[in-house]
Write a protein that holds these residues in place. Sequence first.
Motif: not given
Length: 237
Positions: A98, A145, A148, A162, A194, A197, A199, A209
């Motif tokens: 990240h 931020d 997700y 998160r 997002n 976020r 992966s 993520e």
Amino acid sequence: MKIAVVDDSREYLEILEREILSLNVLGKKDNIRKYDNAESFYEEWKQGKQFDLCILDIEMPGYNGIELGKEIHEHSKDTVVIFVTSHTKFALEAYDIHAYHYILKNRLSDKLPRILREVLEKLGEQKKEYYVLRGKEYTERLLLDDIYYINKVKKHAIFYTRHGEYPERKTISDILYELQDKNFTQIDQGVIINVARVSRVSKDSLVMENGDELKISRSNVKRVKQEIGDYWSEHYC
């Protein structure tokens, strides 16, 4: 604003310091701490030395930048990490932990000033970037931020973050309107992600993520992949 620059090349330490100071936003040179090896940075950092931004060379003898970046991310997720290197082969590893950005050393002069301005704005404005979620019995501020994705389940939109899941009784279209120009995009009729976020992306799905795999509707695949690709190109190439 406290900035650490870690590079085993004294030449690049000086170049990076000059680029940072040229922005005239730090107030004084003392806000920049230079390290010519990862071990010396690590020792001070473990003893409590704090930084808002760390600029790390990846290829260093002994403790390299990727290993150092992993330690920073694991213990200080609010610290912004930027990698500089001479090779593109480390881009995926940099993204996996990240890092905010990945810059090739032969592009420092044209990319670093712009990226530093973005980071300084991000650090200055991050705490203001919230989505205000209004539940039946509470009002919650969610840091953008930390989100997700958002998934519509019956009458509620569930925010997966998160710090857990948060329901809100609102339409996906209304939420997307509030999140416009904030790195959020719709991938299916009831799902907003997002982009920052994501992966991994495959043929018709993506992995966030937090490990959740989400399907992309056929009509949105091309657009969504393009938006993710543009984001990765902007931040990691």
